[in-house]
Enzyme design. Structure first.
Site, PDB file in Angstrom:
ATOM      1  CG  ASN A   1      40.774 -18.056   7.390  1.00 48.87           C
ATOM      2  OD1 ASN A   1      40.881 -16.998   6.816  1.00 48.87           O
ATOM      3  ND2 ASN A   1      40.519 -19.184   6.754  1.00 48.87           N
TER       4      ASN A   1
ATOM      5  CD  GLU B   1      48.344 -21.441   4.629  1.00 50.54           C
ATOM      6  OE1 GLU B   1      48.143 -20.361   5.184  1.00 50.54           O
ATOM      7  OE2 GLU B   1      48.776 -21.523   3.447  1.00 50.54           O
TER       8      GLU B   1
HETATM    9  N1  B3K Z   1      47.721 -15.875   2.901  1.00 47.08           N
HETATM   10  C1  B3K Z   1      47.142 -16.821   1.995  1.00 47.08           C
HETATM   11  C2  B3K Z   1      47.040 -16.345   0.578  1.00 47.08           C
HETATM   12  C3  B3K Z   1      45.849 -15.540   0.285  1.00 47.08           C
HETATM   13  C4  B3K Z   1      45.710 -15.285  -1.197  1.00 47.08           C
HETATM   14  C5  B3K Z   1      44.923 -14.073  -1.462  1.00 47.08           C
HETATM   15  N2  B3K Z   1      44.709 -13.845  -2.869  1.00 47.08           N
HETATM   16  C6  B3K Z   1      47.863 -18.119   1.976  1.00 47.08           C
HETATM   17  C7  B3K Z   1      49.243 -18.086   2.476  1.00 47.08           C
HETATM   18  O1  B3K Z   1      50.127 -17.443   1.960  1.00 47.08           O
HETATM   19  O2  B3K Z   1      49.484 -18.716   3.440  1.00 47.08           O
HETATM   20 ZN    ZN Z   2      51.413 -17.495   3.598  1.00 50.90          ZN
END
Ligand code: B3K
Ligand code: ZN
Length: 850
Positions: free
Chosen positions: A259, A292
């Site tokens: 996020n 992230e």
């Molecule tokens: N984008 C999120 C993963 C979300 C999972 C949804 N079921 C973490 C990542 O890949 O960085």
């Molecule tokens: Zn990711």
């Protein structure tokens, strides 16, 4: 099943959104079972729309009121969302809805975890918060006000204002709803600052609940700062807000979530101390924090047009975190680790009923596509592209990506176009890596005459569900040639395999060379290369490519295990001597030596046997593995104590690669020593350990020889108040139980007062442990199948995402004998017939049953 005919969504059906959003204002009036969400959304018609029908996603929302341009409306509501008539000019949509975070056990949308409010919106969780066009190609500027009786109230972006019981946040960067986040709780921060390369100060916080976790943020913070610096140095990417928050949450379906400005982490993916986390945990945490953080550019600033393009952000971001770990630690060891993971999870997926392309062309539930194929094979595809175009061209294409697509919701076509534009290459054949599922098999043969060596390569990809016909791919095969003394006569060359069959010629060679094929694991393929064990032992001893040196040992071991299983062969000296030579070679990195000492997993052997046309017998595989380990221990008897002593690390604990590698080899040694001394050395290590790596390594060694009952009790007493350590305690007992005890152990642990079906980490500890105990999971009684099915049926109404994920444990069912197949099919059918089964689990069961 809840939805009698769950809808399949197709990539080919993509249409642009009918309306775009300029700005969103959200007010949250927090209440555990009655949170009110007031939204004010500025819409305008999308000039690129093909339809002007106005639809907002919304699920499990109680609509209190809705207005358009201030006038109350009565919209049409369905289980999926809301429809209403709208003006054909820009307008303001307002709504108030009520939701219940405290009863949201699916952990999607706004939910509560140990008294803390938190969110998870990727992929489609925002629609459980309010009515909205919940699709990644609608990007908007969010302003958020949170009202609640909790000391810390966080959302995306920068803080604007705050008072007693409220806070306001503004995120200046347009983003899709899946990147929205809110956290509210009684939290404490571990804080620091980072000065960006252009001299801006960024405040950094890792937020945890008070009461024990405060001291476990030091490493995560260091990893975050290292990631921020690395992205500036290597990709020229600077952070773009004044604040970066990370929050640790106990109940979380995934590892973490990127996020904007407010990353939310599964506590297991951020909290670490030497006493409670292993070296492997530290390395994973460093990688996830980096991953992230890197999403800020590859995912957030440039996002995906639709969920079919998921690999655009995930494959690239995994590739970037792999590069980062290599730079922080060891490229050779990282490459081997990544290949182990790819072969274990992605090859398994590609070779079974759940196979799908890196960019799938249809799905029922997108959460089921956060897979090893999208992530890890997606990263491999980028690695191949970089190898094919070269480092400079890759850097140029990436610069162009950030320049051309900043603020966009992009596609794989956009991505490939960058490389076509910067290199002038036609990448149409390469693009098939994104659309064709399955693992290519490369068959290698060779000949030599009159100074000329010829390498023949043949490629073939087996059929996968829905894709019978496969076309040849462009596959980069890195090859080096050695002479009989182990000297490199042809250094690493990247061959471009484009046809079904192709021959590559090398001239001017005095003797027939020894080929080293697929160096550094240059492509995600399976190599079939008939060669003598003497040649493999030669490569184990001499290959200058660390990946292939390791892989030669791996192939020798796998070949030996297959012969032990099929023909009752006894372990041969060639393999054992080769292993001993590597182990004794002090010039080699201990981490590398630990990897060479690690046998293929039983699951890996089952997969290899099945690939070769056999029906794997899990009990026989387990037996062969145990026998081989004992032979290795006996063969290395004189060397192991010396190695163990050499690997003792003095001075205070650090999780750095150097000492971690020594502990890895020390633990590998103590595990073998236990087979000979009845666990004396391991018990001593357990008693003396001042860090989790050695404490757990010793416990593991003891459990592997069916000892360690006292140590297990002592461990539980010591760590009963630490959830993350207790997850290890739950998991280890199941994963290392004797095959006939695995299901009973898992069952006993589900009755333990600290087992909590609603906590995904605890559920995964027990049932992930059961799956990883290959001989235990596939015990002929079928007890493990039944137990897992019972618990998946219980979990599904609470948490469909984790249920669906754990249901994939059954995906290898067709590999086994008819008796096991029948038992697994019965377990799957029982799940499939459960009334009101979630769409998530229904899709997985249907695909597995085919
Ligand atoms: N984008 C999120 C993963 C979300 C999972 C949804 N079921 C973490 C990542 O890949 O960085
Ligand atoms: Zn990711």
């Amino acid at each position: 099943m809840k939805d009698a005919a769950p809808q399949t969504i197709y990539l080919a059906d993509y249409t642009p959104p009918s309306h775009l959003v300029d700005a969103v204002h959200l007010t949250f009036k927090l209440g555990a079972t009655n949170t009110r969400v007031v939204s004010r959304i500025a819409f305008r018609p999308n000039p690129k729309a093909v339809s002007n029908v106005f639809f907002l996603h919304g699920e499990d929302l109680a609509l209190i009121s809705a207005k358009i341009d201030g006038q109350p409306i009565t919209p049409d509501l369905s289980a999926e969302g809301l429809r209403c008539a709208v003006p054909d000019t820009p307008f303001i949509f307002e709504a108030e809805v009520e939701i219940s975070p405290a009863t949201n056990t699916a952990l999607e949308g706004l939910y509560m975890s140990n008294g803390m409010y938190c969110t998870q919106c990727e992929a489609e969780g925002f629609r459980k918060i309010t009515y909205y066009p919940d699709r990644p190609d609608v990007m908007a500027v969010f302003t958020v006000r949170i009202e609640g009786d909790l000391p810390v109230l966080l959302s995306n972006g920068n803080p604007v204002a705050a008072g007693d019981g409220w806070a306001e946040w503004h995120d200046p960067w347009p983003k899709p709803a899946y990147l929205f986040a809110l956290v509210a709780g009684d939290l404490v921060a571990h804080s620091d600052t980072f000065i960006t390369k252009s001299g801006r100060d960024v405040d950094l916080n890792i937020w945890v609940r008070p009461g024990g976790d405060e001291g476990k943020c030091v490493f995560g913070m260091k990893a975050l700062k290292a990631s921020m610096k690395w992205d500036e140095d290597v990709y020229g990417r600077e952070y773009d807000l004044d604040l970066f928050n990370i929050v640790a949450v106990d109940d979380f379906n995934a590892g973490a979530m990127e996020n904007k400005g407010l990353n939310i982490f599964n506590a297991s993916a951020v909290l670490a101390s030497p006493e409670t986390a292993t070296d492997a945990n530290f390395e994973t945490i460093e990688a996830i924090i980096a991953h992230e953080y890197f999403h800020n550019w590859t995912g957030n600033r440039i996002t995906c047009r639709d969920w079919f393009q998921l690999c655009l952000k995930e494959g690239l971001t995994v590739f970037r975190d792999q590069q980062f770990t290599g730079d922080m630690r060891s490229h050779a060891v990282k490459r081997i680790d990544d290949a182990i993971v790819l072969r274990a999870y992605q090859f398994r997926e590609d070779n079974g009923p759940l196979a799908h392309p890196v960019r799938p062309d249809s799905f029922v539930e997108i959460n089921n596509f956060y897979t090893a194929t999208v992530y890890e094979k997606g990263a491999e595809v980028i690695g191949m592209l970089k190898l094919l175009v070269g480092d400079d061209a890759y850097a140029k294409a990436l610069d162009l990506y950030f320049e051309r697509h900043d603020g966009d919701a992009a596609t794989i076509e956009d991505w490939l176009q960058l490389f076509a534009d910067t290199t002038g290459r036609d990448l149409s054949q390469f693009a098939k890596w994104y659309s064709q599922a399955g693992t290519p098999r490369i068959t290698v043969t060779d000949d030599y005459a009159d100074g000329t060596y010829r390498l023949h390569l043949r490629q073939e990809t087996p059929a996968t569900p829905g894709q019978d016909k496969k076309e040849p791919l462009l596959i980069p095969i890195a090859v080096g040639l050695l002479n009989n003394n182990g000297a490199e006569v042809v250094p690493t060359t990247v061959l471009e395999l484009t046809d079904a069959e192709q021959t590559f010629t090398f001239g001017g060679l005095a003797d027939k060379p020894v080929p080293s094929v697929l160096r550094n694991f240059s492509a995600p393929v399976i190599v079939h290369h008939e060669r003598t064990n003497a040649e493999r032992a030669f490569l184990l001893a001499h290959d200058t490519d660390p990946f292939n040196k390791w892989d030669a040992g791996r192939t020798l071991a796998q070949d030996l295990l297959m012969r032990m299983i099929r023909d009752d062969a006894t372990p041969d000296e060639a393999f054992l001597d080769g292993l001993a030579a590597v182990l004794r070679d002090d010039t080699l990195d201990p981490a590398f030596r630990a990897l060479v000492l690690r046998l293929p997993s039983e699951e890996d052997t089952a997969q290899t046997l099945f690939d070769a046309g056999d029906t794997p017998d899990p009990a026989a595989i387990n037996q062969a593995h145990e026998t081989l380990k004992l032979h290795i221990a006996q063969h290395l008897q004189d060397t192991l104590p010396r190695i163990y002593a050499d690997m003792i690390v003095t001075g205070p604990y650090t999780p750095d690669a150097g000492p971690a590698g020594k502990r890895a080899l020390g633990n590998a040694a103590v595990s073998l020593i236990s087979k000979l001394d009845g666990g004396k050395q391991a018990a001593r290590q357990f008693a003396q350990a001042d860090n989790m790596t050695q404490q757990l390594g010793a416990l593991r060694a003891l459990l592997q020889i069916s000892k360690g009952a006292d140590e297990l009790t002592a461990f539980a007493q010591q760590w009963q108040h630490d959830r993350l350590v207790m997850d290890k305690w739950f998991g280890l007992q199941v994963s290392l139980a004797a095959p006939d005890q695995a299901a009973a152990t898992a069952k006993r642990l589900t009755a333990h007062p600290d087992f909590d079906i609603k906590n995904p980490n605890r559920f995964r500890a027990v049932f992930g442990g059961l799956k990883s105990n290959t001989a235990g999971f596939h015990h002929a009684s079928g007890a493990a199948y039944d137990l897992l099915a019972d618990w998946l049926i219980k979990l599904d109404p609470l948490n469909p995402q984790t249920t669906a994920r754990m249901t994939t444990s059954f995906d290898t069912w067709r590999r086994y004998d008819t008796d096991r197949q029948d038992k697994m099919r019965a377990a799957l059918t029982r799940i499939a017939r459960t009334p009101d089964l979630s769409r998530d689990t229904a899709e997985i069961v249907t695909r597995i049953l085919g």
